[in-house]
Motif scaffolding. Structure first.
Motif, PDB file in Angstrom:
ATOM      1  N   GLN A   1       4.009 -33.302 -19.105  1.00  0.00           N
ATOM      2  CA  GLN A   1       3.757 -32.360 -20.197  1.00  0.00           C
ATOM      3  C   GLN A   1       3.875 -30.935 -19.681  1.00  0.00           C
ATOM      4  OE1 GLN A   1      -0.147 -32.725 -21.896  1.00  0.00           O
ATOM      5  NE2 GLN A   1       0.216 -31.203 -23.464  1.00  0.00           N
ATOM      6  N   VAL A   2       4.688 -30.149 -20.356  1.00  0.00           N
ATOM      7  CA  VAL A   2       4.877 -28.758 -19.984  1.00  0.00           C
ATOM      8  C   VAL A   2       3.684 -27.939 -20.441  1.00  0.00           C
ATOM      9  CG1 VAL A   2       6.276 -26.714 -20.404  1.00  0.00           C
ATOM     10  CG2 VAL A   2       7.380 -28.932 -20.041  1.00  0.00           C
ATOM     11  N   GLN A   3       3.110 -27.210 -19.516  1.00  0.00           N
ATOM     12  CA  GLN A   3       1.899 -26.479 -19.854  1.00  0.00           C
ATOM     13  C   GLN A   3       1.754 -25.236 -18.985  1.00  0.00           C
ATOM     14  OE1 GLN A   3      -1.604 -28.928 -19.452  1.00  0.00           O
ATOM     15  NE2 GLN A   3      -2.730 -27.785 -21.005  1.00  0.00           N
ATOM     16  N   LEU A   4       1.266 -24.160 -19.613  1.00  0.00           N
ATOM     17  CA  LEU A   4       0.843 -22.956 -18.900  1.00  0.00           C
ATOM     18  C   LEU A   4      -0.634 -22.767 -19.182  1.00  0.00           C
ATOM     19  CD1 LEU A   4       3.688 -20.374 -19.675  1.00  0.00           C
ATOM     20  CD2 LEU A   4       3.186 -21.403 -17.458  1.00  0.00           C
ATOM     21  N   VAL A   5      -1.394 -22.522 -18.142  1.00  0.00           N
ATOM     22  CA  VAL A   5      -2.832 -22.348 -18.308  1.00  0.00           C
ATOM     23  C   VAL A   5      -3.265 -21.055 -17.646  1.00  0.00           C
ATOM     24  CG1 VAL A   5      -5.110 -23.308 -17.866  1.00  0.00           C
ATOM     25  CG2 VAL A   5      -3.198 -24.835 -18.375  1.00  0.00           C
ATOM     26  N   GLU A   6      -3.826 -20.157 -18.466  1.00  0.00           N
ATOM     27  CA  GLU A   6      -4.368 -18.916 -17.932  1.00  0.00           C
ATOM     28  C   GLU A   6      -5.839 -19.101 -17.571  1.00  0.00           C
ATOM     29  OE1 GLU A   6      -1.655 -17.648 -21.462  1.00  0.00           O
ATOM     30  OE2 GLU A   6      -3.122 -19.203 -20.986  1.00  0.00           O
ATOM     31  N   SER A   7      -6.273 -18.335 -16.616  1.00  0.00           N
ATOM     32  CA  SER A   7      -7.681 -18.322 -16.242  1.00  0.00           C
ATOM     33  C   SER A   7      -7.998 -16.978 -15.594  1.00  0.00           C
ATOM     34  CB  SER A   7      -8.016 -19.469 -15.293  1.00  0.00           C
ATOM     35  OG  SER A   7      -7.267 -19.353 -14.095  1.00  0.00           O
ATOM     36  N   GLY A   8      -9.283 -16.730 -15.401  1.00  0.00           N
ATOM     37  CA  GLY A   8      -9.704 -15.532 -14.698  1.00  0.00           C
ATOM     38  C   GLY A   8     -10.254 -14.431 -15.569  1.00  0.00           C
ATOM     39  N   GLY A   9     -10.207 -14.619 -16.884  1.00  0.00           N
ATOM     40  CA  GLY A   9     -10.761 -13.606 -17.770  1.00  0.00           C
ATOM     41  C   GLY A   9     -12.272 -13.585 -17.710  1.00  0.00           C
ATOM     42  N   GLY A  10     -12.853 -12.601 -18.375  1.00  0.00           N
ATOM     43  CA  GLY A  10     -14.294 -12.497 -18.415  1.00  0.00           C
ATOM     44  C   GLY A  10     -14.745 -11.150 -18.919  1.00  0.00           C
ATOM     45  N   LEU A  11     -16.051 -10.919 -18.773  1.00  0.00           N
ATOM     46  CA  LEU A  11     -16.667  -9.659 -19.156  1.00  0.00           C
ATOM     47  C   LEU A  11     -16.819  -8.791 -17.916  1.00  0.00           C
ATOM     48  CD1 LEU A  11     -18.212  -7.814 -21.149  1.00  0.00           C
ATOM     49  CD2 LEU A  11     -20.267  -9.135 -20.584  1.00  0.00           C
ATOM     50  N   VAL A  12     -16.316  -7.588 -17.975  1.00  0.00           N
ATOM     51  CA  VAL A  12     -16.367  -6.694 -16.820  1.00  0.00           C
ATOM     52  C   VAL A  12     -16.683  -5.282 -17.293  1.00  0.00           C
ATOM     53  CG1 VAL A  12     -13.879  -6.263 -16.888  1.00  0.00           C
ATOM     54  CG2 VAL A  12     -15.116  -6.021 -14.719  1.00  0.00           C
ATOM     55  N   GLN A  13     -17.336  -4.529 -16.455  1.00  0.00           N
ATOM     56  CA  GLN A  13     -17.667  -3.144 -16.793  1.00  0.00           C
ATOM     57  C   GLN A  13     -16.448  -2.243 -16.617  1.00  0.00           C
ATOM     58  OE1 GLN A  13     -21.042  -2.026 -14.389  1.00  0.00           O
ATOM     59  NE2 GLN A  13     -22.492  -3.000 -15.785  1.00  0.00           N
ATOM     60  N   PRO A  14     -16.412  -1.143 -17.328  1.00  0.00           N
ATOM     61  CA  PRO A  14     -15.315  -0.182 -17.121  1.00  0.00           C
ATOM     62  C   PRO A  14     -15.202   0.199 -15.649  1.00  0.00           C
ATOM     63  CG  PRO A  14     -16.585   0.406 -19.057  1.00  0.00           C
ATOM     64  CD  PRO A  14     -17.329  -0.714 -18.401  1.00  0.00           C
ATOM     65  N   GLY A  15     -13.973   0.271 -15.199  1.00  0.00           N
ATOM     66  CA  GLY A  15     -13.707   0.555 -13.798  1.00  0.00           C
ATOM     67  C   GLY A  15     -13.627  -0.674 -12.919  1.00  0.00           C
ATOM     68  N   GLY A  16     -13.986  -1.816 -13.471  1.00  0.00           N
ATOM     69  CA  GLY A  16     -13.960  -3.057 -12.708  1.00  0.00           C
ATOM     70  C   GLY A  16     -12.578  -3.666 -12.601  1.00  0.00           C
ATOM     71  N   SER A  17     -12.545  -4.838 -11.974  1.00  0.00           N
ATOM     72  CA  SER A  17     -11.273  -5.522 -11.722  1.00  0.00           C
ATOM     73  C   SER A  17     -11.392  -7.004 -12.049  1.00  0.00           C
ATOM     74  CB  SER A  17     -10.885  -5.390 -10.245  1.00  0.00           C
ATOM     75  OG  SER A  17     -10.697  -4.043  -9.876  1.00  0.00           O
ATOM     76  N   LEU A  18     -10.258  -7.586 -12.366  1.00  0.00           N
ATOM     77  CA  LEU A  18     -10.137  -9.022 -12.555  1.00  0.00           C
ATOM     78  C   LEU A  18      -8.785  -9.461 -12.030  1.00  0.00           C
ATOM     79  CD1 LEU A  18     -11.433  -9.551 -16.226  1.00  0.00           C
ATOM     80  CD2 LEU A  18     -12.565 -10.363 -14.140  1.00  0.00           C
ATOM     81  N   ARG A  19      -8.691 -10.727 -11.656  1.00  0.00           N
ATOM     82  CA  ARG A  19      -7.389 -11.303 -11.370  1.00  0.00           C
ATOM     83  C   ARG A  19      -7.170 -12.490 -12.289  1.00  0.00           C
ATOM     84  NH1 ARG A  19      -4.801 -14.081  -5.953  1.00  0.00           N
ATOM     85  NH2 ARG A  19      -6.215 -15.774  -6.558  1.00  0.00           N
ATOM     86  N   LEU A  20      -6.152 -12.355 -13.115  1.00  0.00           N
ATOM     87  CA  LEU A  20      -5.790 -13.432 -14.026  1.00  0.00           C
ATOM     88  C   LEU A  20      -4.757 -14.327 -13.359  1.00  0.00           C
ATOM     89  CD1 LEU A  20      -5.406 -11.424 -17.361  1.00  0.00           C
ATOM     90  CD2 LEU A  20      -7.487 -12.295 -16.260  1.00  0.00           C
ATOM     91  N   SER A  21      -4.853 -15.617 -13.652  1.00  0.00           N
ATOM     92  CA  SER A  21      -3.895 -16.590 -13.118  1.00  0.00           C
ATOM     93  C   SER A  21      -3.175 -17.279 -14.259  1.00  0.00           C
ATOM     94  CB  SER A  21      -4.618 -17.632 -12.265  1.00  0.00           C
ATOM     95  OG  SER A  21      -5.271 -17.048 -11.165  1.00  0.00           O
ATOM     96  N   CYS A  22      -1.944 -17.614 -13.998  1.00  0.00           N
ATOM     97  CA  CYS A  22      -1.123 -18.376 -14.949  1.00  0.00           C
ATOM     98  C   CYS A  22      -0.512 -19.530 -14.161  1.00  0.00           C
ATOM     99  CB  CYS A  22      -0.053 -17.485 -15.544  1.00  0.00           C
ATOM    100  SG  CYS A  22       1.175 -18.337 -16.555  1.00  0.00           S
TER     101      CYS A  22
ATOM    102  N   VAL B   1     -13.917  -5.598 -21.700  1.00  0.00           N
ATOM    103  CA  VAL B   1     -14.362  -4.492 -20.857  1.00  0.00           C
ATOM    104  C   VAL B   1     -15.424  -3.723 -21.625  1.00  0.00           C
ATOM    105  CG1 VAL B   1     -13.677  -2.503 -19.502  1.00  0.00           C
ATOM    106  CG2 VAL B   1     -12.048  -4.373 -19.886  1.00  0.00           C
ATOM    107  N   SER B   2     -16.634  -3.791 -21.133  1.00  0.00           N
ATOM    108  CA  SER B   2     -17.746  -3.176 -21.838  1.00  0.00           C
ATOM    109  C   SER B   2     -18.889  -2.915 -20.883  1.00  0.00           C
ATOM    110  CB  SER B   2     -18.224  -4.085 -22.971  1.00  0.00           C
ATOM    111  OG  SER B   2     -19.376  -3.552 -23.598  1.00  0.00           O
ATOM    112  N   SER B   3     -19.606  -1.839 -21.128  1.00  0.00           N
ATOM    113  CA  SER B   3     -20.790  -1.545 -20.329  1.00  0.00           C
ATOM    114  C   SER B   3     -22.039  -2.112 -21.003  1.00  0.00           C
ATOM    115  CB  SER B   3     -20.929  -0.036 -20.132  1.00  0.00           C
ATOM    116  OG  SER B   3     -20.953   0.634 -21.377  1.00  0.00           O
TER     117      SER B   3
END
Length: 119
Positions: free
Chosen positions: A1-22, A117-119
């Motif tokens: 089965q062909v599939q793309l799955v994203e992950s790594g999102g979330g709640l972060v404060q302004p100025g923060g960082s995230l790494r999303l995966s596909c 992205v929210s404080s």
């Protein structure tokens, strides 16, 4: 089965960082250019980045240039989006898509991952 799955999102404060995966399953990303899009509530989908499979050239929208970095790990069949210096206006659902070319529409889409992205 062909599939793309994203992950790594979330709640972060302004100025923060995230790494999303596909992550891909059922096919190899080696033969596709990979897009990252985002869509905020009430707004149109926006293309934010793309990486070429053949050249490795990367593209960014003006709104994210200098803050977002797209990369790929062929051994893991995964593409990443490093997002730094996050702003409230970056809040959106982020999607990855596999396309024949960066200037074309994806053939395959993931289900999206929420970035807030929210404080």
């Amino acid at each position: 089965q062909v599939q793309l799955v994203e992950s790594g999102g979330g709640l972060v404060q302004p100025g923060g960082s995230l790494r999303l995966s596909c992550a891909a399953s059922g096919f190899t990303l080696d033969y596709y250019d990979i897009h990252w899009f985002r869509q905020a509530p009430g707004k149109e989908r926006e293309g934010v980045s793309c990486i070429s499979s053949s050249t490795g050239i990367t593209y960014y929208s003006d709104s994210v240039k200098g803050r977002f970095t797209i990369s790929r790990d062929k051994s893991k069949n995964t593409v990443y989006l490093q997002i730094n210096s996050l702003k409230p206006e970056d809040t959106a659902v982020y999607y990855c898509g596999a396309a024949p070319y960066c200037d074309g529409d994806p053939n395959y889409w993931g289900q999206g991952t929420q970035v807030t992205v929210s404080s």
